[in-house]
Design an enzyme around this catalytic site. Structure first.
Site, mmCIF file in Angstrom:
data_model
loop_
_atom_site.group_PDB
_atom_site.id
_atom_site.type_symbol
_atom_site.label_atom_id
_atom_site.label_comp_id
_atom_site.label_asym_id
_atom_site.label_seq_id
_atom_site.Cartn_x
_atom_site.Cartn_y
_atom_site.Cartn_z
ATOM 1 N N ASP A 166 0.858 -1.194 0.000
ATOM 2 C CA ASP A 166 0.000 0.000 0.000
ATOM 3 C C ASP A 166 0.887 1.234 0.000
ATOM 4 O O ASP A 166 1.991 1.215 0.563
ATOM 5 C CB ASP A 166 -0.903 0.007 1.232
ATOM 6 C CG ASP A 166 -1.976 -1.079 1.180
ATOM 7 O OD1 ASP A 166 -2.319 -1.503 0.063
ATOM 8 O OD2 ASP A 166 -2.451 -1.500 2.247
ATOM 9 N N ASP A 180 -7.064 -1.612 -4.418
ATOM 10 C CA ASP A 180 -8.155 -1.299 -3.500
ATOM 11 C C ASP A 180 -9.114 -0.288 -4.125
ATOM 12 O O ASP A 180 -10.335 -0.413 -4.005
ATOM 13 C CB ASP A 180 -7.599 -0.733 -2.187
ATOM 14 C CG ASP A 180 -6.728 -1.733 -1.442
ATOM 15 O OD1 ASP A 180 -6.956 -2.946 -1.610
ATOM 16 O OD2 ASP A 180 -5.831 -1.306 -0.703
#
Length: 207
Positions: A166, A180
């Site tokens: 991330d 995501d």
């Protein structure tokens, strides 16, 4: 004489009469077959085009996610975060063993199985897909699921337990990645399509 003509002519009359219905029946059958087969060439390419849209969107979402993670790991990991919009948005490399936005880090294997199941369901649903908006939505879901599943399979600490990369870090919000984002956007689009009554097969219903 009349009786003789009647006897001689009787074999020809039924034959001639029978020949015409058979011919017309054959034409009718041919017409029925042509009528039944006519929609098929029009429907099959239409469905194939929707499937092409789905997989094109999925490939683009997957490629963008994969490339962005490769760049983040190579250039940003173990380095200071990069401010993009002051304190409101920054790029910061984080390894996430949980689900989207860092939730459920103790269930990595379960999330891996769920992602694989989502991919299988979308692939099966693609056969009945005749809606472009649904193709885009499912393509986003498929690309995002594949992106995070790739991390879980190939990244440390091990197969099916890998931590997802991330890097998008808004202020006062969880850190996430492009996969995501694709999953969330696809989910929102599906909800909107459902509220409008549009089904994946292209039909519209009203509750």
């Amino acid at each position: 004489m009349a009786e003789a003509e009647r006897i001689i002519g009787t074999p020809d009359i039924p034959g001639a009469a029978g020949a015409e219905p058979e011919q017309s029946g054959g034409n009718a059958a041919s017409g029925d077959r042509s009528g039944a087969d006519a929609p098929a060439p029009a429907e099959r390419p239409r469905g194939k085009r929707r499937i092409a849209v789905l997989f094109t969107v999925a490939v683009l979402a997957y490629a963008l996610d994969l490339v962005s993670k490769m760049v983040v790991v190579a250039k940003l990991e173990h380095h200071d975060p990069i401010d993009i919009a002051g304190d409101w948005l920054r790029f910061e490399a984080i390894r996430n063993a949980g689900a989207a936005f860092g939730f459920g880090q103790a269930f990595t294997v379960i999330f891996t199985v769920i992602a694989a199941a989502v991919i299988v369901v979308i692939a099966r649903l693609a056969r009945k897909l005749y809606s472009v908006p649904w193709a885009i939505a499912l393509g986003l879901l498929l690309g995002g699921a594949l992106g995070n599943l790739t991390d879980r399979i190939f990244r440390s600490p091990g197969v099916f337990e890998g931590a997802v990369v991330d890097f998008i870090a808004p202020k006062h919000f969880a850190v996430f990645n492009l996969a995501d984002s694709a999953i969330v956007c696809g989910g929102i689009l599906i909800v909107l399509l459902s509220f409008r009554g549009l089904d994946p097969d292209g039909t519209v219903h009203k509750d």
